[in-house]
Design an enzyme around this catalytic site. Structure first.
Site, PDB file in Angstrom:
ATOM      1  N   GLU A  11      12.343  89.465-100.990  1.00  0.00           N
ATOM      2  CA  GLU A  11      11.256  90.105-100.265  1.00  0.00           C
ATOM      3  C   GLU A  11      10.022  89.219-100.306  1.00  0.00           C
ATOM      4  O   GLU A  11       9.548  88.859-101.392  1.00  0.00           O
ATOM      5  CB  GLU A  11      10.887  91.456-100.887  1.00  0.00           C
ATOM      6  CG  GLU A  11      11.757  92.607-100.478  1.00  0.00           C
ATOM      7  CD  GLU A  11      11.142  93.948-100.872  1.00  0.00           C
ATOM      8  OE1 GLU A  11      11.612  94.970-100.341  1.00  0.00           O
ATOM      9  OE2 GLU A  11      10.204  93.989-101.687  1.00  0.00           O
ATOM     10  N   CYS A  12       9.498  88.862 -99.154  1.00  0.00           N
ATOM     11  CA  CYS A  12       8.242  88.130 -99.030  1.00  0.00           C
ATOM     12  C   CYS A  12       8.250  86.873 -99.911  1.00  0.00           C
ATOM     13  O   CYS A  12       8.865  85.874 -99.549  1.00  0.00           O
ATOM     14  CB  CYS A  12       7.058  89.040 -99.338  1.00  0.00           C
ATOM     15  SG  CYS A  12       5.487  88.419 -98.689  1.00  0.00           S
TER      16      CYS A  12
END
Length: 439
Positions: A328-329
């Site tokens: 994530e990110c």
């Protein structure tokens, strides 16, 4: 039954966070069992809440979560608790265009849970006009009740009296007035406050903030404003997302720290086990895990160390041969080919996905996302829908051979869905942070 209140303001930068932390620590020092919560998507403030109260602080979001999930999480947050203090986000009524009570605004959360609002007014540069602002906040939405007002950045006693008398003349109670202070300022960086675990002398700082707030706020009056929570039913479903595996290897250190507590708690309640490891300490994901999860964080601040962490990167590649990995990110950036830091230096990353990212020219990407998965993966089956957000300053770009898209993402402004993230083999990643499965 636990009582609570929500702290909000007409705009960001009014002093909500300092007041919230001061009240949390001050009430905890009185012997109350205080729980924290945060309206909307935010990783950093809840960690400060946890430091102030000694309890995990959960995020509650009327755009990303249905009323049932909000009620279940509110019930979970207030277990064995005397007082819930929820910190609002942005201005009281700021949200997105959405059906009633689903905009993500602090006002919608207050109305959903029946929480009175403790309104923080920055009165610098004004006095009696503050009453007009308070009255507008009190009357705009009949479902939102302003329980009391705290004045912030007061210049002196005359200034306080002018503003407080005008506000009390319209029927609202002023329960505190904080003078201007240049010493009680929390350090910041580009995504907001510096993380709680990185803040030097945090415990002493929280005590100083609590002393300051207790000196200038009527704590008894604030506690009297609190009301029992509506729709917080014990035993309600508090699961936002099914666990992606039984044994989950989770990267956790200063580079990987953005994973919502309500997600972890939901997975744990469903029987999942966590195997934490530190890429910055050059640790590989445990080989006996069923899945590896790389959360967001600040890998751009540690890109050199991550590029030099050969054991971590080799272990990640071996893991990806047989088992799924999701980033994530920040985790997505590390799964890519390269990461260019703010100084323009290129750092080699894991190379498990073709995309690269750059901070050489910062561009803010911010907002809610409604995501539809393009294929079966660790977050769900093909066409499953998730809600969450993006918040980063990196620019992403494809490598020589683009990967398949991870998902299609729509924003909250009605723009057409666009590809989000990439996938290759058992590896997936995206700048999207999941908050809940859409129901």
């Amino acid at each position: 039954m636990t009582e609570g209140l929500l702290i909000s303001a007409p705009r960001s930068g009014s002093g909500k966070t300092v007041l919230t932390l001061g009240l949390m620590r001050a009430f905890a020092r009185r012997g109350l069992r205080v729980a924290g919560a945060k309206n909307g998507p935010d990783y950093i403030d809840p960690a400060f809440h946890a430091a102030a109260t000694g309890r995990v602080s959960l995020n509650l979001d009327t755009w990303a979560m249905g009323p049932g999930l909000i009620g279940g999480l509110a019930s979970l947050a207030t277990t064995d608790c005397d007082l819930l203090i929820c910190e609002g986000s942005m201005g009281l009524f700021d949200g997105v265009a959405a059906p009633p009570r689903a905009s993500g605004s602090s006002a919608d959360l207050a109305a959903t849970l029946g929480l009175p609002v403790l309104l923080v007014l920055d009165v610098s540069g004004q006095s009696q006009t503050a009453a007009a602002i308070a009255k507008g906040c009190d009357t705009l939405d009949p479902g939102v009740r302003i329980g009391g007002v705290i004045l912030n950045r007061v210049a002196g006693d005359r200034h306080r009296r002018l503003a407080a008398d005008a506000i009390e003349a319209i029927g609202l109670k002023v329960v505190g007035a904080l003078p201007r202070s240049t010493t009680l300022v929390l350090p910041e960086r580009h995504l907001g406050l510096v993380q709680a675990e990185e803040t030097v002398g945090l415990d002493a700082m929280l005590d100083a903030i609590a002393d300051f707030v207790a000196m200038h706020v009527d704590l008894d009056a604030v506690q009297a404003l609190a009301r029992p929570l509506a729709h917080a039913t014990p035993g309600s479903d508090a699961s936002a997302l099914p666990p992606p595996a039984q044994r989950i290897a989770v990267a956790r250190d200063a580079a990987f720290s953005f994973l919502y507590p309500h997600i972890l708690q939901g997975w744990r309640a469903a029987g999942a086990e966590f195997l934490f490891f530190s890429p910055l300490a050059d640790e590989p994901p445990p080989a006996d895990a069923d899945l590896c999860w790389l959360p967001g964080g600040y890998p751009e601040l540690h890109a050199g160390r991550l590029a030099a962490a050969g054991t971590f990167r080799d272990g990640l590649r071996r893991f990806a041969d047989k088992k799924p990995i999701h980033g994530e990110c920040g985790g997505y950036m590390v799964l890519g080919e390269t990461l260019i830091d703010a100084d323009g230096v290129t750092h080699r990353m894991a190379g498990l996905l073709g995309a690269s990212s750059s901070f050489a020219k910062r561009k803010m990407h911010l907002g809610y996302r409604d995501v539809t998965l393009e294929a079966d993966c660790s977050l769900g089956v093909k066409s499953a829908r998730l809600r969450g957000h993006e918040f980063h300053y990196a620019t992403g770009f494809d490598g020589a051979i683009p990967d398949l898209p991870f998902a299609m993402a729509a924003d909250a402004q009605g723009n057409p869905p666009a590809p989000s993230g990439t996938r290759r083999g058992l590896v997936t990643g995206s700048f999207f942070h999941v908050v809940a499965m859409r129901t």
